[in-house]
Design an enzyme around this catalytic site. Structure first.
Site, PDB file in Angstrom:
ATOM      1  N   GLY A  49      42.270  34.328  41.999  1.00 28.83           N
ATOM      2  CA  GLY A  49      41.366  33.602  41.116  1.00 28.83           C
ATOM      3  C   GLY A  49      42.032  32.324  40.658  1.00 28.83           C
ATOM      4  O   GLY A  49      42.928  32.345  39.829  1.00 28.83           O
ATOM      5  N   GLY A  54      33.377  30.197  39.453  1.00 29.37           N
ATOM      6  CA  GLY A  54      32.952  30.650  40.763  1.00 29.37           C
ATOM      7  C   GLY A  54      31.717  31.532  40.696  1.00 29.37           C
ATOM      8  O   GLY A  54      30.926  31.477  39.745  1.00 29.37           O
ATOM      9  N   SER A  70      46.394  26.320  37.216  1.00 25.84           N
ATOM     10  CA  SER A  70      47.445  27.328  37.053  1.00 25.84           C
ATOM     11  C   SER A  70      48.466  27.269  38.189  1.00 25.84           C
ATOM     12  O   SER A  70      49.659  27.511  37.968  1.00 25.84           O
ATOM     13  CB  SER A  70      46.849  28.732  36.940  1.00 25.84           C
ATOM     14  OG  SER A  70      46.138  29.086  38.102  1.00 25.84           O
ATOM     15  N   ASP A  87      41.463  33.362  46.728  1.00 24.87           N
ATOM     16  CA  ASP A  87      40.185  33.076  46.068  1.00 24.87           C
ATOM     17  C   ASP A  87      39.058  33.158  47.084  1.00 24.87           C
ATOM     18  O   ASP A  87      39.275  32.983  48.284  1.00 24.87           O
ATOM     19  CB  ASP A  87      40.217  31.673  45.435  1.00 24.87           C
ATOM     20  CG  ASP A  87      39.195  31.506  44.330  1.00 24.87           C
ATOM     21  OD1 ASP A  87      39.586  31.536  43.134  1.00 24.87           O
ATOM     22  OD2 ASP A  87      37.999  31.349  44.636  1.00 24.87           O
ATOM     23  N   ASP A 105      37.242  37.713  50.034  1.00 26.33           N
ATOM     24  CA  ASP A 105      36.165  38.282  49.226  1.00 26.33           C
ATOM     25  C   ASP A 105      36.661  39.610  48.662  1.00 26.33           C
ATOM     26  O   ASP A 105      36.944  40.549  49.411  1.00 26.33           O
ATOM     27  CB  ASP A 105      34.923  38.487  50.096  1.00 26.33           C
ATOM     28  CG  ASP A 105      33.715  38.956  49.304  1.00 26.33           C
ATOM     29  OD1 ASP A 105      33.899  39.452  48.174  1.00 26.33           O
ATOM     30  OD2 ASP A 105      32.588  38.831  49.818  1.00 26.33           O
ATOM     31  N   HIS A 132      37.036  39.360  37.676  1.00 26.14           N
ATOM     32  CA  HIS A 132      37.079  40.284  36.533  1.00 26.14           C
ATOM     33  C   HIS A 132      36.091  41.443  36.658  1.00 26.14           C
ATOM     34  O   HIS A 132      35.980  42.247  35.733  1.00 26.14           O
ATOM     35  CB  HIS A 132      36.872  39.570  35.195  1.00 26.14           C
ATOM     36  CG  HIS A 132      37.768  38.377  35.029  1.00 26.14           C
ATOM     37  ND1 HIS A 132      39.137  38.467  35.107  1.00 26.14           N
ATOM     38  CD2 HIS A 132      37.481  37.067  34.820  1.00 26.14           C
ATOM     39  CE1 HIS A 132      39.655  37.257  34.930  1.00 26.14           C
ATOM     40  NE2 HIS A 132      38.682  36.400  34.769  1.00 26.14           N
TER      41      HIS A 132
END
Length: 229
Positions: A49, A54, A70, A87, A105, A132
Protein backbone atom coordinates in the site's frame (compact mmCIF):
# COMPACT_ATOMS: atom_id res chain seq x y z
CA UNK A 1 19.63 16.23 3.16
CA UNK A 2 21.52 13.18 4.43
CA UNK A 3 20.20 11.28 7.40
CA UNK A 4 21.69 12.46 10.69
CA UNK A 5 21.39 11.10 14.20
CA UNK A 6 19.00 13.92 15.12
CA UNK A 7 16.58 13.42 12.22
CA UNK A 8 13.92 10.96 13.33
CA UNK A 9 11.26 9.15 11.35
CA UNK A 10 8.49 11.61 12.21
CA UNK A 11 10.59 14.47 10.83
CA UNK A 12 10.96 12.56 7.57
CA UNK A 13 7.27 11.63 7.38
CA UNK A 14 6.27 15.26 7.78
CA UNK A 15 8.83 16.37 5.20
CA UNK A 16 7.53 13.96 2.54
CA UNK A 17 3.83 14.34 3.39
CA UNK A 18 3.25 10.83 4.75
CA UNK A 19 0.15 10.40 6.92
CA UNK A 20 2.24 8.17 9.19
CA UNK A 21 3.75 11.25 10.83
CA UNK A 22 2.47 14.01 13.10
CA UNK A 23 0.08 15.28 10.42
CA UNK A 24 -2.34 12.43 11.13
CA UNK A 25 -1.62 9.00 12.63
CA UNK A 26 1.70 9.49 14.48
CA UNK A 27 2.65 5.88 13.70
CA UNK A 28 6.22 7.01 13.14
CA UNK A 29 6.67 7.58 16.87
CA UNK A 30 6.21 3.84 17.37
CA UNK A 31 8.09 2.89 14.21
CA UNK A 32 11.15 4.94 15.12
CA UNK A 33 11.30 3.15 18.46
CA UNK A 34 11.02 -0.28 16.80
CA UNK A 35 13.06 0.28 13.65
CA UNK A 36 15.90 2.59 14.62
CA UNK A 37 18.21 -0.41 15.32
CA UNK A 38 17.79 -1.41 11.65
CA UNK A 39 18.51 2.05 10.33
CA UNK A 40 22.05 1.58 9.03
CA UNK A 41 21.87 -2.16 8.41
CA UNK A 42 21.48 -3.83 5.04
CA UNK A 43 17.96 -5.16 5.52
CA UNK A 44 15.08 -6.05 3.22
CA UNK A 45 11.95 -3.99 3.87
CA UNK A 46 8.51 -4.48 2.28
CA UNK A 47 5.64 -2.00 2.37
CA UNK A 48 2.20 -2.93 1.00
CA UNK A 49 0.00 0.00 0.00
CA UNK A 50 2.00 2.93 -1.33
CA UNK A 51 -0.37 5.90 -1.74
CA UNK A 52 -3.76 6.77 -0.27
CA UNK A 53 -6.72 6.93 -2.63
CA UNK A 54 -6.92 3.55 -4.37
CA UNK A 55 -9.83 1.13 -4.90
CA UNK A 56 -10.51 1.04 -1.14
CA UNK A 57 -11.78 4.62 -1.64
CA UNK A 58 -13.69 3.78 -4.83
CA UNK A 59 -10.92 4.98 -7.16
CA UNK A 60 -9.88 2.85 -10.14
CA UNK A 61 -6.78 0.74 -9.57
CA UNK A 62 -5.36 2.10 -12.83
CA UNK A 63 -5.36 5.63 -11.41
CA UNK A 64 -2.49 7.95 -12.27
CA UNK A 65 0.08 7.92 -9.47
CA UNK A 66 2.62 10.71 -9.05
CA UNK A 67 4.19 10.35 -5.61
CA UNK A 68 5.45 7.80 -3.10
CA UNK A 69 5.67 9.68 0.20
CA UNK A 70 6.39 6.76 2.51
CA UNK A 71 8.85 5.07 0.12
CA UNK A 72 10.83 8.31 -0.14
CA UNK A 73 10.76 8.45 3.67
CA UNK A 74 11.97 4.86 4.08
CA UNK A 75 14.76 5.25 1.53
CA UNK A 76 16.17 8.17 3.49
CA UNK A 77 15.58 6.61 6.91
CA UNK A 78 17.14 3.26 6.06
CA UNK A 79 20.51 4.14 4.56
CA UNK A 80 21.42 0.65 3.33
CA UNK A 81 18.08 -1.17 3.05
CA UNK A 82 16.60 -2.69 -0.07
CA UNK A 83 13.05 -1.34 -0.14
CA UNK A 84 10.23 -3.20 -1.88
CA UNK A 85 6.77 -1.80 -2.55
CA UNK A 86 3.61 -3.75 -3.34
CA UNK A 87 0.37 -2.19 -4.61
CA UNK A 88 -2.62 -2.88 -6.85
CA UNK A 89 -1.89 0.40 -8.69
CA UNK A 90 1.17 1.01 -10.85
CA UNK A 91 4.23 2.68 -9.34
CA UNK A 92 6.79 1.23 -11.73
CA UNK A 93 7.68 4.76 -12.85
CA UNK A 94 9.58 5.36 -9.59
CA UNK A 95 13.26 4.52 -10.01
CA UNK A 96 15.86 4.13 -7.28
CA UNK A 97 18.76 1.72 -7.02
CA UNK A 98 17.45 0.43 -3.67
CA UNK A 99 13.76 0.22 -4.60
CA UNK A 100 11.75 -2.42 -6.47
CA UNK A 101 8.02 -2.32 -7.21
CA UNK A 102 5.70 -5.34 -7.36
CA UNK A 103 2.12 -5.01 -8.62
CA UNK A 104 -0.35 -7.30 -6.88
CA UNK A 105 -4.05 -7.80 -6.13
CA UNK A 106 -4.45 -8.67 -2.44
CA UNK A 107 -7.70 -10.53 -3.20
CA UNK A 108 -5.63 -13.34 -4.69
CA UNK A 109 -3.25 -15.25 -2.40
CA UNK A 110 -1.48 -16.72 -5.42
CA UNK A 111 -0.79 -13.17 -6.61
CA UNK A 112 0.72 -12.32 -3.24
CA UNK A 113 2.89 -15.42 -3.38
CA UNK A 114 4.07 -14.52 -6.88
CA UNK A 115 4.88 -10.94 -5.86
CA UNK A 116 6.89 -11.82 -2.76
CA UNK A 117 8.70 -14.62 -4.61
CA UNK A 118 10.27 -11.85 -6.70
CA UNK A 119 12.03 -10.58 -3.56
CA UNK A 120 15.37 -12.35 -3.06
CA UNK A 121 16.10 -13.79 0.37
CA UNK A 122 13.94 -13.29 3.43
CA UNK A 123 12.30 -10.14 4.78
CA UNK A 124 13.41 -8.22 7.86
CA UNK A 125 10.49 -5.80 8.17
CA UNK A 126 7.02 -5.97 6.62
CA UNK A 127 4.46 -3.16 6.79
CA UNK A 128 0.86 -3.66 5.64
CA UNK A 129 -0.74 -0.32 4.77
CA UNK A 130 -2.72 -1.63 1.81
CA UNK A 131 -6.53 -1.68 1.47
CA UNK A 132 -7.14 -2.48 5.19
CA UNK A 133 -9.81 -5.00 4.23
CA UNK A 134 -9.69 -7.82 6.78
CA UNK A 135 -9.28 -10.66 4.28
CA UNK A 136 -6.56 -8.74 2.43
CA UNK A 137 -4.60 -8.26 5.65
CA UNK A 138 -5.07 -11.90 6.55
CA UNK A 139 -4.19 -13.16 3.05
CA UNK A 140 -0.99 -11.14 3.17
CA UNK A 141 -0.01 -12.36 6.62
CA UNK A 142 -0.58 -16.00 5.74
CA UNK A 143 1.60 -15.73 2.63
CA UNK A 144 4.31 -13.35 3.86
CA UNK A 145 4.89 -14.14 7.54
CA UNK A 146 6.65 -17.43 6.64
CA UNK A 147 9.10 -15.36 4.57
CA UNK A 148 9.93 -13.09 7.51
CA UNK A 149 13.37 -13.77 8.95
CA UNK A 150 13.87 -14.83 12.55
CA UNK A 151 13.88 -11.64 14.62
CA UNK A 152 11.87 -9.80 11.97
CA UNK A 153 8.95 -7.44 12.56
CA UNK A 154 5.53 -7.53 10.87
CA UNK A 155 3.32 -4.42 11.16
CA UNK A 156 -0.34 -4.02 10.19
CA UNK A 157 -1.83 -0.52 10.16
CA UNK A 158 -5.34 0.85 10.67
CA UNK A 159 -6.82 -2.25 12.26
CA UNK A 160 -10.16 -0.63 13.05
CA UNK A 161 -10.91 0.88 9.65
CA UNK A 162 -12.18 -1.42 6.92
CA UNK A 163 -13.34 -0.15 3.50
CA UNK A 164 -16.93 -0.81 2.44
CA UNK A 165 -15.68 -1.43 -1.10
CA UNK A 166 -13.77 -4.57 -0.06
CA UNK A 167 -14.79 -5.79 3.39
CA UNK A 168 -16.59 -9.14 3.41
CA UNK A 169 -19.74 -9.39 5.55
CA UNK A 170 -19.34 -11.59 8.62
CA UNK A 171 -15.58 -11.95 8.45
CA UNK A 172 -13.59 -11.74 11.67
CA UNK A 173 -11.69 -8.48 11.49
CA UNK A 174 -7.94 -8.53 11.83
CA UNK A 175 -8.21 -6.49 15.05
CA UNK A 176 -10.54 -9.14 16.54
CA UNK A 177 -8.29 -11.91 15.27
CA UNK A 178 -5.17 -10.60 16.97
CA UNK A 179 -7.11 -9.57 20.07
CA UNK A 180 -8.29 -13.17 20.43
CA UNK A 181 -4.66 -14.31 20.43
CA UNK A 182 -3.55 -11.65 22.91
CA UNK A 183 -6.41 -12.53 25.28
CA UNK A 184 -6.43 -16.32 24.93
CA UNK A 185 -3.11 -17.27 23.28
CA UNK A 186 -5.14 -18.79 20.46
CA UNK A 187 -6.50 -17.30 17.25
CA UNK A 188 -10.29 -17.40 16.78
CA UNK A 189 -11.87 -16.75 13.39
CA UNK A 190 -15.28 -17.16 11.75
CA UNK A 191 -13.55 -19.42 9.21
CA UNK A 192 -12.05 -22.49 10.96
CA UNK A 193 -9.46 -22.96 8.21
CA UNK A 194 -8.17 -19.42 8.68
CA UNK A 195 -8.02 -19.92 12.45
CA UNK A 196 -6.07 -23.14 11.95
CA UNK A 197 -3.63 -21.46 9.57
CA UNK A 198 -2.96 -18.61 12.00
CA UNK A 199 -2.63 -20.94 14.97
CA UNK A 200 0.04 -22.87 13.10
CA UNK A 201 2.21 -19.73 13.30
CA UNK A 202 2.05 -19.40 17.09
CA UNK A 203 5.33 -21.29 17.74
CA UNK A 204 7.08 -18.79 15.46
CA UNK A 205 5.69 -15.69 17.20
CA UNK A 206 7.72 -14.34 20.11
CA UNK A 207 5.57 -11.24 20.69
CA UNK A 208 2.30 -9.72 19.50
CA UNK A 209 0.85 -6.39 20.59
CA UNK A 210 -1.90 -4.09 19.35
CA UNK A 211 -0.80 -0.49 19.80
CA UNK A 212 -3.47 2.23 20.14
CA UNK A 213 -2.28 5.59 18.83
CA UNK A 214 -2.22 8.23 21.57
CA UNK A 215 -3.02 5.33 23.94
CA UNK A 216 -6.75 5.74 23.19
CA UNK A 217 -8.19 2.23 22.92
CA UNK A 218 -11.17 3.18 20.75
CA UNK A 219 -9.22 5.01 18.04
CA UNK A 220 -9.39 3.57 14.54
CA UNK A 221 -5.68 4.10 13.88
CA UNK A 222 -4.27 1.07 15.66
CA UNK A 223 -1.25 -1.03 14.70
CA UNK A 224 -0.50 -4.71 15.20
CA UNK A 225 3.15 -5.52 15.87
CA UNK A 226 4.24 -9.15 15.52
CA UNK A 227 7.81 -10.23 16.25
CA UNK A 228 9.07 -13.47 14.75
CA UNK A 229 10.94 -15.86 17.02
Amino acid sequence: MPVTSTLNLTDLADRYGSDKGSIKHRYTELYHLLLNPYRHRKITFLEMGLLIGGPEHGIDKDRKTEDLPSIRMWLEYFTKANIHGLDVSDFSWFKHDRFAFHRCDMDDRAEITRAVSEIPGGLDVVLDDASHASHHQQNAFLEIFPRLKSGGIYLIEDLRWQPDTYEKPGITTTAELFRSFIDNREFSHSDPATAEAFNAFIPDMSACIVFPVRYQKNRKDQVAVIHKR
